[in-house]
Scaffold this active site. Structure first.
Site, PDB file in Angstrom:
ATOM      1  N   HIS A  18      -2.453   5.150   2.579  1.00  0.00           N
ATOM      2  CA  HIS A  18      -3.405   4.129   3.014  1.00  0.00           C
ATOM      3  C   HIS A  18      -4.758   4.333   2.325  1.00  0.00           C
ATOM      4  CE1 HIS A  18      -5.140   1.234   5.933  1.00  0.00           C
ATOM      5  NE2 HIS A  18      -6.232   1.960   5.752  1.00  0.00           N
ATOM      6  N   GLU A  19      -5.260   5.556   2.419  1.00  0.00           N
ATOM      7  CA  GLU A  19      -6.558   5.840   1.813  1.00  0.00           C
ATOM      8  C   GLU A  19      -6.486   5.806   0.287  1.00  0.00           C
ATOM      9  OE1 GLU A  19      -9.041   5.738   3.625  1.00  0.00           O
ATOM     10  OE2 GLU A  19      -8.058   5.961   5.576  1.00  0.00           O
ATOM     11  N   HIS A  22      -7.312   2.312  -0.888  1.00  0.00           N
ATOM     12  CA  HIS A  22      -8.766   2.083  -0.947  1.00  0.00           C
ATOM     13  C   HIS A  22      -9.365   2.783  -2.167  1.00  0.00           C
ATOM     14  CE1 HIS A  22      -8.706   0.171   2.891  1.00  0.00           C
ATOM     15  NE2 HIS A  22      -8.494   1.265   3.597  1.00  0.00           N
TER      16      HIS A  22
END
Length: 421
Positions: A18-19, A22
């Site tokens: 997920h990170e 980003h």
């Protein structure tokens, strides 16, 4: 212990990807990423490379990517501050020393008159109390602010999150949930290649050695035409008839090698969840064609996404219950059950968790990625961004409410799993 390890690995992987979404798109947009962190709380591991501090923290319950300008910059240099400037060979400031000036004996000591670390990249000040000449020092774009042993890279305006075009900012935020869906696709695809893709067709799949079907003479690949005269169209029909006739002889009419055979099979009686059902030890047929395997991950991720969204839709209809939510405790207990069932079940559970994480983060709730995307949508309609302080306050309130909900859900999990009523 195995459950703890499985929980940490699964949750850590979901947060990492997920990170990572980003992080990758922030870097592509030219945004300075200050921190890439997995977990919360005290640091267990920390390493700085290429502008970014990578950390692993004690509690594996989340993570964050901190981008320049996404939060207020921590260091502010005001008029009247006395600081030391370390210049490089090009006469550009490479270090702005706020604390620990004695470590830089050759630094230029000034009293600040004004400082612009974002746009003009200059610091103006008086170098000598008796000299009233205002001097201007130009900063290197990679200058750092020194506070004791800590060094913080300055963030010119074009390296900050807010300076980027709306599309780049929106993609940077959306990339986190997107990576969770991609991870689910990869896991389901791997599962497909490992065990094949179950299909709902009227074929006999793998037979268990001790099952009634194997003992009666049914073979893998037999096409079931009818059972006791009832026409069969898919594997669900086989399952329904067998389960409803425990200890009753059934005549399976099957096609094998272009021959039609009648095979009598008597399902064994089993009690599952206080209900008596019949079982014959046959698994659903699987398709291992390349096309089916190549598309399985996408199809399965889509189907589960629709199911989860439909479940969330009960929030609107009023059919939603707090028992339908699970916090860290509930996820841990389900991970324990999945780990006991085997690695394949654990992989499927990880894929479902990844889809859940992606969907939940896309909900238009302040403090979540979906909440931020909602503000970007309003910005697109207005033609200008919403005041950052007002937006920050909304996200803060949203975060506080999420923490309250997390406490309620966690307490509900504890009551369900650990408190005997």
């Amino acid at each position: 212990m195995n459950t703890v390890i499985a929980f940490i690995i699964i949750f850590g992987a979901l947060v990492f990807f997920h990170e990572l979404g980003h992080f990758i798109f922030a870097k592509r947009a030219g945004i300075l990423v200050r921190d890439f962190s997995i977990g919360f709380g005290p640091k267990v591991f920390s390493h700085t490379k290429n502008e970014t501090n990578y950390t692993i923290r004690l509690l594996p319950l989340g993570g964050f990517v901190r981008m320049a300008g996404d939060d207020p910059e921590m260091v502010e240099i005001k008029p009247g501050h006395r600081l030391a400037l370390v210049l490089n060979d090009d006469n550009l400031v490479e270090k702005i020393v706020l604390q620990g000036k004695d470590r830089f004996p050759n630094a230029r000591i000034i009293e600040v008159e004004m400082a612009d670390l974002e746009h003009d990249l200059i610091i103006k000040g008086y170098e000598d109390e008796e000299d009233e000449t205002l001097k201007t020092f130009h900063l290197s774009r990679t200058a750092v602010i020194v506070e004791e042993q800590a060094e913080t890279l300055i963030a010119p305006w074009d390296r900050q999150f807010a300076s980027k075009k709306l599309g780049a900012r929106a993609m940077t935020i959306f990339a986190g949930p997107m990576m969770n869906f991609l991870l689910a696709i990869v896991i389901f695809t791997l599962l497909g290649f490992i065990q094949g893709v179950q299909v709902n067709e009227p074929f006999i799949g793998e037979l268990l050695p001790e099952g009634s079907a194997h003992k009666a003479g049914l073979q893998e690949g037999d096409v079931v035409l009818s059972i006791d005269g009832a026409e069969i169209s898919d594997f669900d029909d086989i399952t329904e008839i067998v389960r409803s006739h425990p200890e009753e002889e059934l005549i399976f009419t099957v096609e094998r090698n272009e021959e039609t055979l009648d095979v009598p099979v008597t399902p064994k009686r089993e009690i599952i969840e206080d209900k008596e059902i019949g079982l014959i030890g046959v698994q659903a047929p699987v398709d291992k064609s390349f096309l089916r395997l190549a598309t399985f991950g996408f199809v399965e991720t889509y189907n589960w996404t629709v199911k989860i969204i439909e479940l969330l839709g009960t929030l609107v209809t009023g059919q939603f219950s707090i028992d339908m939510l699970a916090g860290p405790v509930g996820i841990y207990k389900t991970t324990e059950t999945a780990a006991q069932a085997g690695i394949l079940i654990l992989m499927k559970w990880a894929a479902l968790l990844s889809i859940n994480l992606g969907i939940m983060n896309l909900l238009p709730i302040p403090a979540l990625d979906g909440g931020r995307l909602l503000f970007f949508g309003v910005e697109a309609l207005r033609g200008k961004p919403i005041d950052r302080q007002k937006e920050g306050m909304v996200h803060f309130i949203g975060f506080a409410l999420l923490m309250v909900l997390m406490i309620v859900v966690t307490w509900n999990d504890i009551q369900r799993f650990f408190i005997i009523k």
